[in-house]
Scaffold this active site. Structure first.
Site, PDB file in Angstrom:
ATOM      1  N   ASP A 345       0.858  -1.197   0.000  1.00 53.10           N
ATOM      2  CA  ASP A 345       0.000   0.000   0.000  1.00 53.10           C
ATOM      3  C   ASP A 345       0.891   1.243   0.000  1.00 53.10           C
ATOM      4  OD1 ASP A 345      -2.220   1.913   0.578  1.00 53.10           O
ATOM      5  OD2 ASP A 345      -3.337   0.068   0.969  1.00 53.10           O
ATOM      6  N   VAL A 402      -6.449  -1.255  -5.810  1.00 54.84           N
ATOM      7  CA  VAL A 402      -6.319   0.132  -5.336  1.00 54.84           C
ATOM      8  C   VAL A 402      -7.620   0.866  -5.660  1.00 54.84           C
ATOM      9  CG1 VAL A 402      -3.814   0.109  -5.591  1.00 54.84           C
ATOM     10  CG2 VAL A 402      -5.209   0.909  -7.487  1.00 54.84           C
ATOM     11  N   LYS A 409      -4.733   3.330 -11.049  1.00 51.20           N
ATOM     12  CA  LYS A 409      -4.543   1.948 -11.510  1.00 51.20           C
ATOM     13  C   LYS A 409      -3.415   1.879 -12.542  1.00 51.20           C
ATOM     14  CE  LYS A 409      -9.128   0.033 -10.413  1.00 51.20           C
ATOM     15  NZ  LYS A 409      -8.854  -0.667  -9.169  1.00 51.20           N
ATOM     16  N   SER A 431     -14.181  -3.086 -10.347  1.00 53.05           N
ATOM     17  CA  SER A 431     -15.555  -3.562 -10.456  1.00 53.05           C
ATOM     18  C   SER A 431     -16.268  -2.953 -11.647  1.00 53.05           C
ATOM     19  CB  SER A 431     -16.343  -3.298  -9.169  1.00 53.05           C
ATOM     20  OG  SER A 431     -15.846  -2.223  -8.456  1.00 53.05           O
ATOM     21  N   HIS A 452     -11.999 -10.476 -10.693  1.00 52.68           N
ATOM     22  CA  HIS A 452     -12.984  -9.711  -9.927  1.00 52.68           C
ATOM     23  C   HIS A 452     -13.509 -10.525  -8.747  1.00 52.68           C
ATOM     24  CE1 HIS A 452     -17.232  -7.706  -9.945  1.00 52.68           C
ATOM     25  NE2 HIS A 452     -16.458  -7.197  -9.014  1.00 52.68           N
TER      26      HIS A 452
HETATM   27  P1  NAD Z   1     -10.474   0.614  -0.407  1.00 51.89           P
HETATM   28  O1  NAD Z   1     -10.631   2.079  -0.519  1.00 51.89           O
HETATM   29  O2  NAD Z   1     -10.949  -0.067   0.809  1.00 51.89           O
HETATM   30  O3  NAD Z   1      -8.942   0.231  -0.580  1.00 51.89           O
HETATM   31  C1  NAD Z   1      -8.099   0.757  -1.531  1.00 51.89           C
HETATM   32  C2  NAD Z   1      -6.688   0.688  -0.991  1.00 51.89           C
HETATM   33  O4  NAD Z   1      -5.787   1.020  -2.030  1.00 51.89           O
HETATM   34  C3  NAD Z   1      -6.427   1.670   0.155  1.00 51.89           C
HETATM   35  O5  NAD Z   1      -5.848   0.973   1.250  1.00 51.89           O
HETATM   36  C4  NAD Z   1      -5.454   2.666  -0.451  1.00 51.89           C
HETATM   37  O6  NAD Z   1      -4.527   3.180   0.503  1.00 51.89           O
HETATM   38  C5  NAD Z   1      -4.753   1.792  -1.470  1.00 51.89           C
HETATM   39  N1  NAD Z   1      -4.116   2.594  -2.515  1.00 51.89           N
HETATM   40  C6  NAD Z   1      -4.573   3.706  -3.130  1.00 51.89           C
HETATM   41  N2  NAD Z   1      -3.686   4.135  -4.018  1.00 51.89           N
HETATM   42  C7  NAD Z   1      -2.642   3.305  -3.991  1.00 51.89           C
HETATM   43  C8  NAD Z   1      -1.412   3.239  -4.674  1.00 51.89           C
HETATM   44  N3  NAD Z   1      -1.077   4.137  -5.572  1.00 51.89           N
HETATM   45  N4  NAD Z   1      -0.579   2.233  -4.379  1.00 51.89           N
HETATM   46  C9  NAD Z   1      -0.894   1.315  -3.456  1.00 51.89           C
HETATM   47  N5  NAD Z   1      -2.048   1.320  -2.766  1.00 51.89           N
HETATM   48  C10 NAD Z   1      -2.910   2.314  -3.033  1.00 51.89           C
HETATM   49  O7  NAD Z   1     -11.165   0.029  -1.711  1.00 51.89           O
HETATM   50  P2  NAD Z   1     -11.753  -1.421  -1.941  1.00 51.89           P
HETATM   51  O8  NAD Z   1     -13.198  -1.433  -1.599  1.00 51.89           O
HETATM   52  O9  NAD Z   1     -10.851  -2.417  -1.337  1.00 51.89           O
HETATM   53  O10 NAD Z   1     -11.687  -1.530  -3.531  1.00 51.89           O
HETATM   54  C11 NAD Z   1     -10.484  -1.738  -4.213  1.00 51.89           C
HETATM   55  C12 NAD Z   1     -10.769  -2.126  -5.645  1.00 51.89           C
HETATM   56  O11 NAD Z   1     -11.589  -3.276  -5.676  1.00 51.89           O
HETATM   57  C13 NAD Z   1     -11.513  -1.078  -6.451  1.00 51.89           C
HETATM   58  O12 NAD Z   1     -11.068  -1.136  -7.780  1.00 51.89           O
HETATM   59  C14 NAD Z   1     -12.954  -1.545  -6.382  1.00 51.89           C
HETATM   60  O13 NAD Z   1     -13.725  -1.103  -7.448  1.00 51.89           O
HETATM   61  C15 NAD Z   1     -12.756  -3.030  -6.444  1.00 51.89           C
HETATM   62  N6  NAD Z   1     -13.851  -3.844  -5.892  1.00 51.89           N
HETATM   63  C16 NAD Z   1     -14.500  -3.450  -4.771  1.00 51.89           C
HETATM   64  C17 NAD Z   1     -15.509  -4.240  -4.260  1.00 51.89           C
HETATM   65  C18 NAD Z   1     -16.223  -3.848  -2.991  1.00 51.89           C
HETATM   66  O14 NAD Z   1     -17.258  -4.427  -2.686  1.00 51.89           O
HETATM   67  N7  NAD Z   1     -15.700  -2.911  -2.233  1.00 51.89           N
HETATM   68  C19 NAD Z   1     -15.861  -5.427  -4.905  1.00 51.89           C
HETATM   69  C20 NAD Z   1     -15.154  -5.806  -6.050  1.00 51.89           C
HETATM   70  C21 NAD Z   1     -14.149  -5.010  -6.534  1.00 51.89           C
END
Ligand code: NAD
Length: 722
Positions: A345, A402, A409, A431, A452
């Site tokens: 992270d 992320v 990304k 997503s 996913h």
């Molecule tokens: P989140 O906000 O909980 O976590 C994202 C993490 O990424 C954070 O800890 C942040 O510090 C880190 N981050 C940001 N920029 C970064 C970088 N440059 N380098 C390294 N780390 C970095 O988000 P999430 O809910 O875990 O979602 C993450 C991804 O998964 C997104 O693309 C989201 O669309 C996808 N997703 C989410 C869900 C859901 O239900 N939340 C389901 C499927 C997919």
């Protein structure tokens, strides 16, 4: 006998070892059914045998139940009478076993499920090893079947009607100590001691009469004619209706079998059970549920979607970028499968927080006795939390999770790829963002793929693998091998807005919001949503997903499509809720519902001013119409995904729907629903709905063609050249 070995010791105790040749796990096959009478006959008539102990020749358990693949092949074949004769055989054999006049014990050193547990229940004494991983119970209801080897009769006779409810209707699985506490088994002993304990019981105590065959036996807590017992059926029926809305014939028939069977002596009761079993098995729900929830799921779990030519891969080291909600969950499940994990992270604190999630989860597992402290240590030792990209060196796969932001990304993709070897694969857990567009940031788009996951990652069993335009077969194979290694079910789909699962699921939410816009009362909409068999109504699920996210997606789609986008009344409603009223959904405690700190959620009173209901009818015809709208809207979208090549195999579509967004399991999935209704009837209804409500219901050409030639998804829809 091929499936049973019999050795008689000096005390005249026969050790019967159940061991189906050529299988890793014992199941009740046609061959086993055919040999059971011979086995029981031998135990009964051989004067040298004084009693018996049943055990397993497999080290993973006693028996996992009926061979469902075999059973599903015979579904619908023959008349009900022929089916009854074939299936009643198991009940007859087990009844003969418990009345053979000699004490029979069973030693369980591993699982006994379904028919396997029913064999155990027909033994006079049941002992299991003290191991919390051992599963005991009757999971038939989960695949649309009911127990057919005496389970509906012996369980309530042992534990009473009330306690039998969760075991039969909800397929509750018990661990040995729980089964002991409920009175379903007689003893729990140290691992490796079950056979000796069973043998000692047969030799020293050996009572060969089941409780229900003894004089003066009474159902614990009272049977149907007992005032208290009758009360339980009244409540039980109401509760069953509330949780299934009559969508599941298996559960309804279990209830009937218990009610009728408990008023009869055991022999007649078992015939009643077999009759309901046959009736259940011949419903379209059973056929569809077994196919999707068992056969297809098993096939996908063995890599049915995997490109055949790609060499097998063993993913040993995986980097996870972003240690947020999803990244932390992914790190945990892969470490659990023994994969070396780099959790990265932007700050060490954020990375550590992600690792702490795994610590919490293993602690819970250890606390429940499901994991040893050593294994827990081993899992945690595999997760390295860091901010350092060079730690990714040597990784076979990297998955980014992320923020959902194109630029972020792209940046992490470039940084990670700089550390990776030539063969490594890069996966995105996005997503919503199309994979083909994200792959533009990659220097080798043929090894870029969508992986996913669903939230919460440790509980959700589906992983949707998305092929971008340039994704190659080897990347697909690696992604599938990885998903199988972490013991989840992979489906493979092609790039599309929302891919497959989110795209179809969104139509359910949209249809619910559309109904609100149409002037239907919100309570009716959500109640009808649940009546269709979806886990919750569309408005409450919209709140869970988050209204601001729904609004953002609508907004982004409008921007992306430009002139091709036609805004609907729903867009205005979402805008009012999100932008003007700050109602983001469950996450800020304000959505279609209010979420008070204490107490259950309640519909937001202000909703009636924004979307005033124009009717208060709950006429059954209206309810049926709304149910059809909610289910058909999703099914027609799934069919469009097939037509567009987003999904190429009905198994991916159906299993993905049930595991991914909880699509009404009784249907077997959206394509099974269309097959069950019949393409012609489905198309006719869609055309009527399209005329009444709009082109979103218009059946695609693929369906109209299927209707014209009487085609189906299953049988002709094998995986097209993917
Ligand atoms: P989140 O906000 O909980 O976590 C994202 C993490 O990424 C954070 O800890 C942040 O510090 C880190 N981050 C940001 N920029 C970064 C970088 N440059 N380098 C390294 N780390 C970095 O988000 P999430 O809910 O875990 O979602 C993450 C991804 O998964 C997104 O693309 C989201 O669309 C996808 N997703 C989410 C869900 C859901 O239900 N939340 C389901 C499927 C997919």
């Amino acid at each position: 006998m091929e499936n049973f070995r019999l050795e008689v010791d000096g005390d005249g105790i026969a050790l019967v070892t159940f061991d189906v040749p050529g299988r890793s796990m014992n199941t009740i096959t046609a061959g086993v059914m055919a040999e059971l009478p011979e086995l029981v006959g031998r135990l009964k008539t051989d004067a040298a045998i004084k009693g018996a102990v049943l055990t397993s020749g497999k080290d993973n358990g006693f028996c996992a139940g009926a061979d469902l693949t075999e059973l599903s092949g015979s579904l619908g074949a023959g008349s009900p009478r022929e089916a009854f004769e074939a299936l009643y055989g198991l009940n007859r054999s087990l009844r003969d076993l418990e009345t053979c006049g000699k004490p029979v014990a069973i030693a369980l050193e591993g699982l006994a499920l379904g028919g396997g547990f029913e064999i155990a229940l027909a033994c006079h004494y049941r002992v299991a090893a003290d191991d919390n991983r051992i599963q005991l119970g009757l999971p038939e209801g989960r695949v649309g079947l009911m127990p057919g080897g005496g389970g509906t009769q012996r369980v309530p006779r042992l534990v009473g009607v009330m306690a039998a409810g969760p075991l039969l209707l909800e397929s509750k699985i018990l661990r040995p100590k729980e089964a002991l506490a409920q009175g379903l088994i007689h003893a729990v002993v140290a691992k490796g001691e079950a056979v000796a304990t069973a043998r000692a019981w047969v030799k020293d105590k050996g009572d060969a009469v089941q409780p229900w065959d003894k004089q003066g036996y009474k159902v614990p807590g009272g049977g149907p004619y007992h005032p208290q017992g009758a009360q339980m059926f009244i409540m039980g029926n109401a509760m069953l209706r509330k949780s299934t809305f009559g969508n599941y014939p298996a559960q309804t028939n279990m209830m009937k079998a218990v009610y009728e069977g408990l008023q009869l002596p055991m022999d007649a009761a078992l015939r009643v059970e077999s009759r309901y079993f046959v009736k259940t098995m011949q419903t379209p729900q059973a056929r569809a549920m077994i196919r999707s929830l068992f056969v297809s799921m098993q096939e996908l779990g063995k890599g049915a979607a995997r490109p055949k030519a790609a060499p097998a891969t063993d993913v040993k080291k995986v980097g996870v970028l972003g240690a947020g909600m999803m990244g932390a969950g992914i790190a945990y499940v892969q470490a659990l499968a023994g994969i070396e994990t780099v959790l990265l992270d932007v700050s060490q604190e954020a990375a550590d927080k992600g690792r702490a999630h795994a610590e919490d989860l293993v602690k819970k597992q250890v606390g429940r006795g499901r994991m040893t402290p050593e294994k827990a240590q081993g899992v945690l030792a595999l997760i390295k939390a860091t901010t350092d990209y060079t730690a990714l060196k040597g990784a076979d796969l990297v998955i980014e999770a992320v923020f959902e932001n194109r630029e972020v990304k792209a940046e992490v993709t470039k940084k990670a790829e700089a550390q990776l070897g030539e063969d490594a694969v890069f996966g995105s857990n996005t997503s919503t963002l199309p994979i083909t567009s994200l792959a533009q940031a990659s220097v080798r788009p043929e090894r870029f793929i969508g992986i996913h996951f669903f939230s919460p990652v440790d509980k959700m069993m589906l992983v949707e693998i998305i092929k971008g335009e340039k994704t190659g077969d080897e990347a697909v194979a690696t992604a599938i091998d990885y998903v199988l290694k972490i013991k989840k079910t992979p489906i493979v789909v092609h790039d599309s807005r929302g891919f497959y699962t989110s795209r179809c699921f969104m139509t359910f939410l949209q249809e619910g919001v559309q109904m609100l816009v149409d002037g239907l009362p919100p309570a009716l909409i959500d109640n009808v949503g649940r009546m269709t068999g979806m886990p919750r109504g569309p408005l409450e699920m919209s709140d869970d997903v988050a209204l601001d996210l729904a609004y953002k997606i609508v907004d982004q789609t409008a921007k992306d499509l430009g002139d091709r986008y036609t805004p609907g009344p729903m867009d205005a409603l979402l805008k009012t809720l999100v932008v003007e009223r700050g109602r983001y959904g469950r996450k800020n405690g304000k959505g279609f519902y209010d979420y008070p700190e204490t107490g259950p959620k309640r519909l937001w009173p202000g909703l009636k001013d924004i979307a005033p209901p124009s009717t208060h009818s709950s006429d059954p015809a209206l309810v049926e119409e709304l149910k059809t709208r909610l289910l058909y809207r999703q099914a027609v979208e799934a069919a469009r995904c097939v037509e567009e090549g987003v999904v190429t195999d009905p198994r991916d579509a159906d299993v993905g729907a049930i595991l991914g967004w909880g699509f009404a399991p009784w249907t077997g999935g959206p394509l099974s629903l269309i097959d069950t209704v019949g393409a012609a009837a489905f198309v006719a209804t869609c055309e009527r709905l399209a005329a009444a409500y709009g082109p979103r219901f218009a059946p695609p050409k693929l369906l109209r063609d299927m209707a014209a030639r009487g085609g189906r998804f299953y049988g002709e829809g094998a995986r097209a050249a993917a």
